[in-house]
Design a protein around this motif. Structure first.
Motif, mmCIF file in Angstrom:
data_model
loop_
_atom_site.group_PDB
_atom_site.id
_atom_site.type_symbol
_atom_site.label_atom_id
_atom_site.label_comp_id
_atom_site.label_asym_id
_atom_site.label_seq_id
_atom_site.Cartn_x
_atom_site.Cartn_y
_atom_site.Cartn_z
ATOM 1 N N ALA A 114 0.834 -1.207 0.000
ATOM 2 C CA ALA A 114 0.000 0.000 0.000
ATOM 3 C C ALA A 114 0.865 1.252 0.000
ATOM 4 C CB ALA A 114 -0.919 -0.017 1.223
ATOM 5 N N TYR A 115 1.938 1.232 0.765
ATOM 6 C CA TYR A 115 2.869 2.371 0.805
ATOM 7 C C TYR A 115 3.454 2.641 -0.577
ATOM 8 C CZ TYR A 115 7.356 4.731 1.667
ATOM 9 O OH TYR A 115 8.440 5.580 1.618
ATOM 10 N N LEU A 116 3.909 1.577 -1.248
ATOM 11 C CA LEU A 116 4.484 1.734 -2.583
ATOM 12 C C LEU A 116 3.433 2.214 -3.581
ATOM 13 C CD1 LEU A 116 6.740 -1.464 -2.813
ATOM 14 C CD2 LEU A 116 7.490 0.906 -2.420
ATOM 15 N N ALA A 117 2.226 1.670 -3.491
ATOM 16 C CA ALA A 117 1.162 2.046 -4.429
ATOM 17 C C ALA A 117 0.759 3.509 -4.256
ATOM 18 C CB ALA A 117 -0.046 1.133 -4.226
ATOM 19 N N ARG A 118 0.661 3.964 -3.017
ATOM 20 C CA ARG A 118 0.258 5.346 -2.779
ATOM 21 C C ARG A 118 1.274 6.334 -3.327
ATOM 22 N NH1 ARG A 118 -1.972 4.991 3.463
ATOM 23 N NH2 ARG A 118 -4.160 4.579 2.963
ATOM 24 N N LEU A 125 -1.839 -6.019 -7.485
ATOM 25 C CA LEU A 125 -2.375 -7.380 -7.585
ATOM 26 C C LEU A 125 -2.081 -8.073 -6.275
ATOM 27 C CD1 LEU A 125 -2.178 -9.981 -10.424
ATOM 28 C CD2 LEU A 125 -1.437 -10.625 -8.131
ATOM 29 N N VAL A 126 -3.090 -8.707 -5.693
ATOM 30 C CA VAL A 126 -2.894 -9.515 -4.487
ATOM 31 C C VAL A 126 -3.148 -10.965 -4.856
ATOM 32 C CG1 VAL A 126 -3.391 -7.687 -2.827
ATOM 33 C CG2 VAL A 126 -5.267 -9.060 -3.727
ATOM 34 N N THR A 127 -2.337 -11.849 -4.317
ATOM 35 C CA THR A 127 -2.433 -13.251 -4.707
ATOM 36 C C THR A 127 -2.325 -14.179 -3.515
ATOM 37 O OG1 THR A 127 -1.305 -15.033 -5.932
ATOM 38 C CG2 THR A 127 0.034 -13.129 -5.330
ATOM 39 N N VAL A 140 -9.240 -11.843 1.254
ATOM 40 C CA VAL A 140 -9.021 -11.207 2.556
ATOM 41 C C VAL A 140 -8.092 -10.007 2.410
ATOM 42 C CG1 VAL A 140 -8.041 -11.543 4.866
ATOM 43 C CG2 VAL A 140 -9.402 -13.362 3.815
ATOM 44 N N MET A 141 -7.043 -10.160 1.607
ATOM 45 C CA MET A 141 -6.093 -9.070 1.396
ATOM 46 C C MET A 141 -6.751 -7.904 0.660
ATOM 47 S SD MET A 141 -2.941 -11.522 0.300
ATOM 48 C CE MET A 141 -1.740 -10.259 -0.105
ATOM 49 N N ALA A 142 -7.550 -8.218 -0.359
ATOM 50 C CA ALA A 142 -8.221 -7.148 -1.111
ATOM 51 C C ALA A 142 -9.170 -6.363 -0.215
ATOM 52 C CB ALA A 142 -8.968 -7.752 -2.291
ATOM 53 N N ARG A 143 -9.903 -7.076 0.641
ATOM 54 C CA ARG A 143 -10.822 -6.403 1.556
ATOM 55 C C ARG A 143 -10.067 -5.501 2.534
ATOM 56 N NH1 ARG A 143 -12.849 -10.567 4.400
ATOM 57 N NH2 ARG A 143 -11.566 -10.100 6.216
ATOM 58 N N GLY A 150 -7.784 2.219 1.959
ATOM 59 C CA GLY A 150 -8.505 2.973 0.949
ATOM 60 C C GLY A 150 -8.040 2.717 -0.467
ATOM 61 N N LEU A 151 -7.480 1.539 -0.705
ATOM 62 C CA LEU A 151 -6.955 1.184 -2.022
ATOM 63 C C LEU A 151 -7.716 -0.013 -2.574
ATOM 64 C CD1 LEU A 151 -3.124 1.459 -1.291
ATOM 65 C CD2 LEU A 151 -4.527 3.099 -2.568
ATOM 66 N N THR A 152 -7.928 -0.025 -3.859
ATOM 67 C CA THR A 152 -8.611 -1.137 -4.514
ATOM 68 C C THR A 152 -7.623 -1.921 -5.359
ATOM 69 O OG1 THR A 152 -10.691 0.100 -4.624
ATOM 70 C CG2 THR A 152 -10.460 -1.786 -6.104
ATOM 71 N N ALA A 153 -7.524 -3.208 -5.101
ATOM 72 C CA ALA A 153 -6.651 -4.052 -5.902
ATOM 73 C C ALA A 153 -7.260 -4.208 -7.293
ATOM 74 C CB ALA A 153 -6.484 -5.419 -5.241
ATOM 75 N N ARG A 154 -6.447 -3.977 -8.331
ATOM 76 C CA ARG A 154 -6.960 -4.124 -9.691
ATOM 77 C C ARG A 154 -7.171 -5.598 -10.036
ATOM 78 N NH1 ARG A 154 -4.282 -0.957 -14.706
ATOM 79 N NH2 ARG A 154 -4.969 0.743 -13.334
ATOM 80 N N TRP A 155 -6.283 -6.455 -9.499
ATOM 81 C CA TRP A 155 -6.404 -7.890 -9.751
ATOM 82 C C TRP A 155 -6.392 -8.638 -8.424
ATOM 83 C CZ3 TRP A 155 -2.343 -4.959 -11.829
ATOM 84 C CH2 TRP A 155 -2.448 -4.628 -13.192
#
Length: 252
Positions: A114-118, A125-127, A140-143, A150-155
């Protein structure tokens, strides 16, 4: 339904890793000491020494040097990547939240992802599947990303049971979106095994380690046993076994 692969790996690991690794010679020594005193004493001494060594920070530091192969990165280093991939690392039942939440390793990876994405504005992508049953780790990770960061995983990849499958099932999702250059987020000790899996799927990988094995305090404290050091030694030895397993396994 639990993955037979994961269960078999867990059972094999129980025999090859602490605490059984160091308890077995102690039990064997106690069993034979009356009949073979010298052999019994040697086994007891070996088991006690091994127990001590596998419970001190200094051993964890030595072990980490062989698997923590990649330096830390900064968000600015992600300018050339197409996506950030965060590997699942377990989940747990949290009664206080009345929900399944990421385990400690997963949470550390999510926080760094999340830090890197922001700071880089790269998609996530979470797997992670459900190797022992229940809700898939990816979901669970996406939720958690949505609710806590406050981030939405694209995949969201939610069918994998192993790190190898993380790569095999995530790569097609990324490639379908034209993403072939990724930052791969996991603990530093895990990336030594994970990075090659993703590279073999035709992806360019920038390792993004978090949770590096470090200890604070005076130097002598590195030789004082602790539960945290014992856990780290267990995790690091498991990675060495995992690296050996996949090196010997054809096609991995």
């Amino acid at each position: 339904m639990a993955s037979l692969t994961v269960v078999s790996h867990a059972l094999l690991g129980a025999l090859l890793l602490p605490p059984l690794l160091n308890l077995l010679p102690i039990v064997a020594g106690a069993a034979v000491i009356r009949r073979w005193p010298r052999a019994g004493r040697l086994l007891l001494a070996f088991g006690v020494t091994l127990t001590y060594l596998l419970s001190i920070p200094q051993t964890a530091i030595w072990l980490a040097q062989g698997v923590e192969r990649y330096p830390t990165i900064r968000p600015a280093d992600l300018s050339s990547v197409d996506a950030i991939v965060v590997l699942g690392g377990g989940k747990r039942q949290a009664s206080e939240y009345e929900a399944i939440v990421p385990g400690d390793d997963s949470l550390a990876r999510l926080r760094y992802g999340a830090y890197l994405a922001r700071h880089s504005h790269k998609p996530l992508l979470v797997t992670g599947g459900a190797p022992l049953g229940g809700v898939p780790e990816g979901e669970v990770m996406a939720r958690t990303l949505q609710q806590d960061y406050g981030l939405t995983a694209r995949w969201v990849e939610s069918r994998s049971s192993t790190t190898l499958e993380n790569a095999q099932l995530s790569a097609p999702m990324l490639k379908a979106a034209g993403a072939t250059r990724i930052a791969l987020v996991s603990q530093g000790w895990h990336l030594a095994r994970a990075v090659p899996f993703f590279q073999r799927q035709g992806l360019q990988v920038l390792p993004a380690p978090t949770g590096l094995i470090r200890y604070e305090g005076p130097a002598f404290m590195r030789y004082v046993p602790s539960g945290g050091a014992m856990r780290n030694c267990h995790v690091l030895l498991r990675e060495y076994i995992g690296l050996l397993y996949y090196r010997l396994r054809p096609g991995a």
